[in-house]
Design an enzyme around this catalytic site. Structure first.
Site, PDB file in Angstrom:
ATOM      1  N   LYS A 298       2.044 -26.862 -11.899  1.00 17.63           N
ATOM      2  CA  LYS A 298       1.567 -25.592 -11.711  1.00 17.63           C
ATOM      3  C   LYS A 298       1.086 -25.398 -10.498  1.00 17.63           C
ATOM      4  O   LYS A 298       0.911 -25.968  -9.551  1.00 17.63           O
ATOM      5  CB  LYS A 298       0.234 -25.619 -12.720  1.00 17.63           C
ATOM      6  CG  LYS A 298      -0.308 -24.276 -13.257  1.00 17.63           C
ATOM      7  CD  LYS A 298       0.567 -23.814 -14.597  1.00 17.63           C
ATOM      8  CE  LYS A 298       0.192 -22.533 -15.193  1.00 17.63           C
ATOM      9  NZ  LYS A 298       0.907 -22.333 -16.369  1.00 17.63           N
TER      10      LYS A 298
ATOM     11  N   VAL B 272       0.669 -11.742 -23.809  1.00 21.20           N
ATOM     12  CA  VAL B 272       1.055 -12.369 -25.098  1.00 21.20           C
ATOM     13  C   VAL B 272       0.065 -11.884 -26.207  1.00 21.20           C
ATOM     14  O   VAL B 272       0.794 -11.842 -27.098  1.00 21.20           O
ATOM     15  CB  VAL B 272       0.534 -13.932 -24.783  1.00 21.20           C
ATOM     16  CG1 VAL B 272       0.870 -15.024 -26.023  1.00 21.20           C
ATOM     17  CG2 VAL B 272       1.344 -14.457 -23.678  1.00 21.20           C
ATOM     18  N   GLY B 273      -1.087 -11.865 -26.192  1.00 23.79           N
ATOM     19  CA  GLY B 273      -1.890 -11.619 -27.033  1.00 23.79           C
ATOM     20  C   GLY B 273      -1.464 -10.149 -27.922  1.00 23.79           C
ATOM     21  O   GLY B 273      -1.476 -10.059 -29.016  1.00 23.79           O
ATOM     22  N   HIS B 274      -1.005  -9.197 -27.198  1.00 26.32           N
ATOM     23  CA  HIS B 274      -0.582  -7.999 -27.486  1.00 26.32           C
ATOM     24  C   HIS B 274       0.508  -8.150 -28.548  1.00 26.32           C
ATOM     25  O   HIS B 274       0.685  -7.584 -29.650  1.00 26.32           O
ATOM     26  CB  HIS B 274      -0.148  -7.049 -26.468  1.00 26.32           C
ATOM     27  CG  HIS B 274       0.273  -5.823 -26.896  1.00 26.32           C
ATOM     28  ND1 HIS B 274      -0.345  -4.571 -27.233  1.00 26.32           N
ATOM     29  CD2 HIS B 274       1.829  -5.143 -26.815  1.00 26.32           C
ATOM     30  CE1 HIS B 274       0.387  -3.572 -27.551  1.00 26.32           C
ATOM     31  NE2 HIS B 274       1.621  -3.965 -27.278  1.00 26.32           N
TER      32      HIS B 274
ATOM     33  N   GLY C 282      -8.329 -11.451 -26.361  1.00 27.17           N
ATOM     34  CA  GLY C 282      -7.408 -11.387 -25.319  1.00 27.17           C
ATOM     35  C   GLY C 282      -6.162 -10.668 -25.754  1.00 27.17           C
ATOM     36  O   GLY C 282      -5.240 -11.356 -26.320  1.00 27.17           O
ATOM     37  N   VAL C 283      -5.938  -9.381 -25.423  1.00 31.99           N
ATOM     38  CA  VAL C 283      -4.412  -8.758 -26.031  1.00 31.99           C
ATOM     39  C   VAL C 283      -3.799  -8.099 -24.575  1.00 31.99           C
ATOM     40  O   VAL C 283      -3.175  -7.065 -24.458  1.00 31.99           O
ATOM     41  CB  VAL C 283      -4.861  -7.521 -26.710  1.00 31.99           C
ATOM     42  CG1 VAL C 283      -5.140  -8.212 -28.202  1.00 31.99           C
ATOM     43  CG2 VAL C 283      -5.884  -6.782 -26.310  1.00 31.99           C
ATOM     44  N   GLY C 284      -3.577  -9.018 -23.812  1.00 31.44           N
ATOM     45  CA  GLY C 284      -2.709  -8.933 -22.536  1.00 31.44           C
ATOM     46  C   GLY C 284      -1.291  -9.002 -22.928  1.00 31.44           C
ATOM     47  O   GLY C 284      -0.817  -8.724 -24.134  1.00 31.44           O
TER      48      GLY C 284
END
Length: 356
Positions: A79, A183-185, A179-181
């Site tokens: 990472k 991935v979440g969206h 969290g709907v960024g």
């Protein structure tokens, strides 16, 4: 001070990268190359200190090693973190400087997108390094890995539902997505299509509005603390890690925790607390592996259908982890660790066999 050589860290290599001309301050962590070159995304984040950045890259790179091992990939775990606010400090020159540092490792580390970095950023990094995935289709890449990250998380959620309720179905279940960024969206879309009732929260008003515009039926709560206290069937952390603490586990009102965020457990032992409360935890590095499956496939000439088939297997792997946890009488996170460590030991050990 975070220890690099402390007991239990086990990292092969940690590289500090600085370019004063561009303002680049980055750390690359390589946990293991037992199964192959280390692969993991680059996180661009305004860490409060260098120590916080180091702690994050050590935890994230270890998680990637386990994630890649469980996903059946011939990849180790690595990472990178870039210290700074991507809205203020991200420039072409900085990203290219970072690319030169990635290139200097000679393929021991392969980078991709993560929090604060996007496909277009990887295209720039790739102008200085050949060890870059997550590039745009126009530049020979697979595009946004969020698509399969969300799909894999959804498969893990289906397996969790099967373990708890006897059917791999989320219809009528109430799922809270924190969290709907990126991935979440997308995960919300899968849940709505499956007939679930979805409750969301996010620190970004824009992310909330985008999700509400796409899925008007979602319910919104003010913050993650409210979501944790909401009566849910599934709690899905999909933002930054560390959300599952001693305190939050005591407040959770869900039967399942299954989300896309990395390193959801604030410290070792939280998984045991979840288990003691009868809350099924689907280990994050198990269920969110769709993205790394996608970027790994890019290295071999990307085929979305092939990568999606591999990601669908997260359902079966999750069920196998739950079965091992039950048989061994341990929390699922411990069972997942054992499976990953077994593969790293058994397959990684083959490197001692000479080839001609």
């Amino acid at each position: 001070m975070t220890e690099v050589f402390g007991q239990g860290t086990g990292h092969e290599q940690v590289v500090f990268c600085q370019d004063q001309a561009t303002g680049l301050k980055a750390i690359i962590g390589i946990y293991s190359t037992a199964l192959g070159p280390s692969l993991g995304g680059t996180r661009f984040y305004p860490y409060e200190s260098e120590d916080a950045a180091l702690a994050d890259v050590l935890a994230l790179s270890k998680g990637m090693a386990y994630k890649n091992a469980l996903a059946g990939l011939d990849l180790g775990g690595g990472k990178a973190v870039i210290i700074g606010d991507p809205q203020k400090h991200k420039t072409e020159a900085l990203l290219r400087a970072f690319g030169r540092f990635v290139q200097s490792l000679g393929g021991r580390y392969i980078t991709a997108c993560d929090v604060g970095t996007y496909v277009q950023d990887m295209d720039i990094v790739a102008r200085e390094s050949e060890f870059v995935t997550g590039r745009s289709p126009e530049n020979g890449g697979a595009g946004d890995s969020s698509v399969l990250t969300a799909f894999g998380t959804y498969q893990g959620m289906r397996a969790s539902a099967d373990a708890v309720w006897g059917v791999p179905d989320l219809a009528g279940r109430k799922v809270g997505v924190a969290g709907v960024g990126k991935v979440g969206h997308i995960l919300v879309g899968h849940l709505i299509e499956a007939g679930a009732q979805v409750v969301i929260t996010d620190v970004s008003p824009a992310a909330i509005e985008r999700t509400r515009a796409a899925y008007p039926g979602v319910e919104v709560v003010d913050d993650i603390d409210t979501l944790i206290r909401t009566e849910l069937d599934v709690f899905a952390p999909c933002a930054l890690g560390g959300v599952l603490t001693d305190e939050t586990v005591g407040l959770l009102r869900s039967k399942i925790v299954c989300g896309a965020a990395n390193n959801q457990l604030a410290h070792p032992g939280v998984d045991k607390q979840l288990d003691d409360r009868g809350i099924l935890f689907a280990p994050d590095y198990l269920v969110n592996a769709g993205g790394v499956i996608q970027v790994d496939d890019e290295r071999h000439g990307f085929d979305f259908a092939r990568a999606k088939r591999k990601t669908t297997a997260i359902f079966d792997t999750t069920k196998a982890v739950f079965a091992l946890a039950k048989a061994d009488g341990v929390p699922p996170a411990t069972a997942a660790d054992r499976l990953a460590e077994r593969r790293m030991t058994e397959v990684g050990g083959l490197r001692s066999i000479l080839t001609v």
